[in-house]
Enzyme design. Structure first.
Site, PDB file in Angstrom:
ATOM      1  N   CYS A   1       0.356   2.760   9.700  1.00 32.21           N
ATOM      2  CA  CYS A   1      -0.070   2.333  10.909  1.00 32.21           C
ATOM      3  C   CYS A   1       0.969   1.080  11.267  1.00 32.21           C
ATOM      4  O   CYS A   1       0.795   0.053  11.872  1.00 32.21           O
ATOM      5  CB  CYS A   1      -1.530   1.552  11.239  1.00 32.21           C
ATOM      6  SG  CYS A   1      -2.106   0.434   9.944  1.00 32.21           S
TER       7      CYS A   1
ATOM      8  N   CYS B   1      -5.683   6.101  -1.140  1.00 31.67           N
ATOM      9  CA  CYS B   1      -6.062   4.846  -0.760  1.00 31.67           C
ATOM     10  C   CYS B   1      -7.152   4.859   0.229  1.00 31.67           C
ATOM     11  O   CYS B   1      -6.881   4.637   1.460  1.00 31.67           O
ATOM     12  CB  CYS B   1      -4.863   4.019  -0.307  1.00 31.67           C
ATOM     13  SG  CYS B   1      -3.319   4.124  -1.159  1.00 31.67           S
TER      14      CYS B   1
ATOM     15  N   ALA C   1     -10.432   3.278   1.176  1.00 33.20           N
ATOM     16  CA  ALA C   1     -11.206   2.397   2.105  1.00 33.20           C
ATOM     17  C   ALA C   1     -10.539   1.969   3.242  1.00 33.20           C
ATOM     18  O   ALA C   1      -9.216   1.817   3.418  1.00 33.20           O
ATOM     19  CB  ALA C   1     -11.630   1.005   1.035  1.00 33.20           C
TER      20      ALA C   1
ATOM     21  N   ASP D   1      -2.494   7.383   2.745  1.00 35.00           N
ATOM     22  CA  ASP D   1      -2.490   6.389   3.773  1.00 35.00           C
ATOM     23  C   ASP D   1      -2.432   4.924   3.158  1.00 35.00           C
ATOM     24  O   ASP D   1      -3.454   4.217   3.028  1.00 35.00           O
ATOM     25  CB  ASP D   1      -3.703   6.189   4.492  1.00 35.00           C
ATOM     26  CG  ASP D   1      -3.626   5.524   5.793  1.00 35.00           C
ATOM     27  OD1 ASP D   1      -2.640   5.592   6.757  1.00 35.00           O
ATOM     28  OD2 ASP D   1      -4.337   4.607   5.997  1.00 35.00           O
TER      29      ASP D   1
END
Length: 493
Positions: free
Chosen positions: A372, A241, A243, A312
């Site tokens: 995150c 993933c 971008a 991610d």
């Protein structure tokens, strides 16, 4: 009632002063950013953070645009209430709501910036109705000022260092330090070798090293992800993933521009941003794949040489909402708490699928899963749920950055291998899990075995096949065969 036509020439033919032109373009650029942000927030799939969108190369007046977007978002709920009460928008201007929101902020709360342009002229003719609507909102909310109204829910940003990652594809760390030390205090980060730490508030967005891609304004947690994967030069790596691409180009730098990186991205707008980042970095070993990572066939020969995967995936972003300014978005209001719980569950379902898919690539021996997020459901629970599958494929949890003190929540055996960052202590919340394939070590080559162990194994083989032992071995072997051939007696049955 028909309004008299304005004698003013159309905007394209009007002559504006420098200040008027600057303010006009800043509002249009802010409206474009706000449109992208609100659309992504409504779909719960942001193209990029507010900062990333504002500080992209396409935005010229960055400071004014950033201020307008942030302040408009802070006041957005009030602006919407005012527009509803004033009821001044016709169908034409309702189609341009982001621009209307920006201009309304300037009219109601701005600091006398020049208001020129068709939309500005339209709203200025209704300024009294807008001000009356604002007064009505304050009365309904039983507050005396807008500051009092916003102060109830505003989240103050935390002071955090400015992190700068050196793009070693273009410049070495020592040279960057020497250049930045001319104007800033610079320290090397203790965890990530190519990461520099600068005082909070250090503004480098216009610095020539940023513009030419020699350094990237990338946070510490984000920089730790690629470093945890430790890809080697010459490897093939899959970024599931990708971008906006900061982690992708960091992988390229760690691999010294060698090997191959397949950068997957599903969203077309994010693909454009990814390509911009790659071009800025100067990386030449990255192939962009516009498609869904979950749609890739692990048995496809195209991925037969992939040895590492960086995953991610989309997450709640709960660990970086202050830094990303996500707390300003409509979806983060108190009214959406129940929806957020459902959204977390949906995100976790996707994250589990993505991680299980990454584990199924046959030649992969290292996988990093990162978010995150501060939520257990997106972190430890995801890892725990796929751990049996990982074990069946020969993977185990490894410990990224062993010197790091904050580890995973103790909710399952092995969580001490996981890495966490704390929103208070580390100024952002982050999570990293590292999977390594264990069966690569089951039959190590002699070059991978210590010399002492090699000598011991050779000695054992020489004893086993020594000529003096052959008669004993032969007799023992014969006895075993005779015992197998002899029929058991009744007592033995």
């Amino acid at each position: 009632m028909t309004r008299p036509k304005s004698n003013a020439p159309p905007p394209s033919k009007q002559k504006f002063s420098g200040a008027e032109r600057s303010a006009l373009f800043a509002r249009r650029e802010a409206a474009n950013v706000l449109r992208t942000v609100l659309r992504g927030d409504a779909n719960r799939r942001a193209v990029a953070s507010i900062k990333s969108l504002v500080f992209s190369p396409s935005v010229r007046n960055k400071r004014a645009t950033f201020a307008l977007v942030c302040e408009t978002l802070k006041h957005l709920s009030v602006i919407k209430d005012v527009l509803e009460i004033a009821n001044v928008l016709n169908s034409k201007w309702k189609r341009q709501e982001p621009l209307i929101y920006i201009i309304c902020y300037d009219i109601l709360f701005g600091k006398d910036s020049p208001l020129v342009g068709d939309a500005e002229n339209f709203l200025m003719r209704h300024k009294d109705a807008l001000l009356s609507g604002l007064a009505t909102v304050l009365v309904r909310k039983k507050v005396e000022s807008v500051d009092e109204l916003l102060g109830v829910s505003q989240l103050k940003g935390q002071s955090k260092p400015r992190y700068v990652r050196v793009n070693t594809l273009k410049m070495d760390v020592d040279s960057v330090v020497q250049e930045l030390e001319k104007h800033y205090k610079v320290q090397r980060d203790e965890t990530v070798p190519d990461l520099l730490v600068m005082p909070p508030g250090s503004d480098l967005h216009a610095h020539h090293l940023v513009k030419n891609g020699r350094i990237f304004l990338q946070g510490k947690a984000s920089s730790m992800v690629a470093a945890a994967l430790q890809p080697e030069a010459g490897w093939e790596v899959l970024d599931a993933c990708s971008a906006p691409g900061n982690k992708t180009v960091h992988l390229a730098a760690l691999m010294k521009g060698q090997g191959k990186i397949i950068a997957c991205e599903l969203n077309q707008e994010r693909v454009k941003r990814l390509e911009q980042t790659i071009n800025l970095s100067g990386a030449t070993n990255i192939e962009v794949f516009h498609g869904d990572f979950l749609g890739l066939n692990p048995k496809d020969p195209s991925f037969a040489k992939v040895r590492a995967i960086l995953l991610d995936p989309s997450c709640s972003g709960s660990g970086t909402i202050t830094d990303r300014l996500d707390h300003l978005l409509p979806s983060h209001s108190a009214d959406n708490m129940n929806y957020d719980s459902m959204r977390l569950h949906q995100l976790a379902v996707f994250q589990k699928k993505a991680l299980a898919h990454a584990l199924s690539f046959p030649q992969v021996e290292r996988i990093v899963y990162s978010t995150c997020s501060i939520h257990q459901i997106e972190n430890e629970d995801v890892v725990s749920s796929v751990l049996p599958l990982a074990t069946s494929f020969g993977f185990k949890l490894a410990t990224p950055f062993p010197q790091w003190q904050r580890r995973g929540l103790p909710v399952f055996a092995g969580s001490e291998h996981l890495l966490r960052m704390d929103p208070v202590e580390d100024k952002e919340g982050f999570f990293i899990a590292l999977f390594t394939k264990t069966n690569k070590l089951d039959n190590p080559k002699s070059s991978e075995i210590p010399e002492r162990e090699c000598r011991q194994r050779r000695k054992q083989r020489s004893i086993r096949f020594h000529p003096f032992l052959w008669p004993k071995m032969f007799r023992a072997r014969s006895g075993i065969l005779q015992a197998r051939r002899r029929k058991p007696t009744l007592e033995e049955d």
